[in-house]
Design a protein around this motif. Structure first.
Motif, mmCIF file in Angstrom:
data_model
loop_
_atom_site.group_PDB
_atom_site.id
_atom_site.type_symbol
_atom_site.label_atom_id
_atom_site.label_comp_id
_atom_site.label_asym_id
_atom_site.label_seq_id
_atom_site.Cartn_x
_atom_site.Cartn_y
_atom_site.Cartn_z
ATOM 1 N N LYS A 135 0.838 -1.210 0.000
ATOM 2 C CA LYS A 135 0.000 0.000 0.000
ATOM 3 C C LYS A 135 0.872 1.258 0.000
ATOM 4 N N GLU A 139 1.819 3.495 -5.211
ATOM 5 C CA GLU A 139 1.828 4.732 -5.995
ATOM 6 C C GLU A 139 3.204 4.960 -6.633
ATOM 7 N N GLN A 142 3.683 2.695 -9.588
ATOM 8 C CA GLN A 142 2.830 3.110 -10.705
ATOM 9 C C GLN A 142 3.517 4.107 -11.633
ATOM 10 N N LYS A 143 4.613 4.696 -11.198
ATOM 11 C CA LYS A 143 5.323 5.673 -12.015
ATOM 12 C C LYS A 143 6.195 5.026 -13.086
#
Length: 176
Positions: A135, A139, A142-143
């Motif tokens: 978690k 993010e 995801q880049k």
């Protein structure tokens, strides 16, 4: 030619896929964690136990700074490399970033085979720890330029997906 950099959580297949991909492309392969182990003369677990995670992350930043100057190399970066923006900027400057992902169940199964993951020391809380870390890092993963779920794919299937992405993106010249 740009480096091909594999990022992702522990147990997603970065080392296995990296070795096979490098072989297929005729490129050198480097596992950043293995190189850190070699240069320190101890395993990641031993580094964590002796010096702590902060020291390890410093070693990791130093290693990524060096590896980011390589060319045409397949690099398997440690699972936490994304925690440093500096690492990712350096890797992206001369590389295409491919994130390997997997389900929590797959990660637990793959990482449970050996007791080499210091962040998963608490066996009773492994699933909780994996979910928490995923978690926190999702993010950041995801880049990447490309994302491939390795949960239900063979290494060869994953490599084929990577090759397709590299061809479509114009990252390959000649051999493929």
């Amino acid at each position: 030619m740009k480096n091909i950099v594999l990022i992702g959580f522990m147990g997603t297949g970065k080392t296995t896929i990296g070795r096979l991909l490098a072989n297929r492309l005729g490129r050198p392969f480097i596992d950043s964690d293995k190189k850190i182990e070699y240069e320190n003369g101890m395993s990641i677990r031993e580094i964590f136990n002796a010096y702590g995670e902060t020291y390890f992350r410093q070693q990791e930043r130093s290693m990524i700074a060096r590896l980011s100057h390589y060319n045409s190399t397949v690099i398997a970066a440690g699972g936490g490399v994304v925690l440093s923006t500096e690492n990712m900027v350096r890797l992206k400057r001369n590389g295409v970033i491919i994130a390997l992902t997997a389900s929590t169940e797959t990660i637990l199964e793959r990482t449970g085979r050996r007791n080499t993951r210091p962040l998963l020391d608490d066996f009773e809380k492994r699933e909780q720890i994996v979910n928490k870390l995923l978690k926190e890092r999702m993010e950041l993963y995801q880049k990447a330029d490309c994302h491939i779920d390795t949960s239900n794919s063979s290494p060869q299937q994953v490599i084929n997906e990577i090759m397709f992405f590299l061809r479509q993106g114009g990252y390959l010249r000649g051999r493929s």
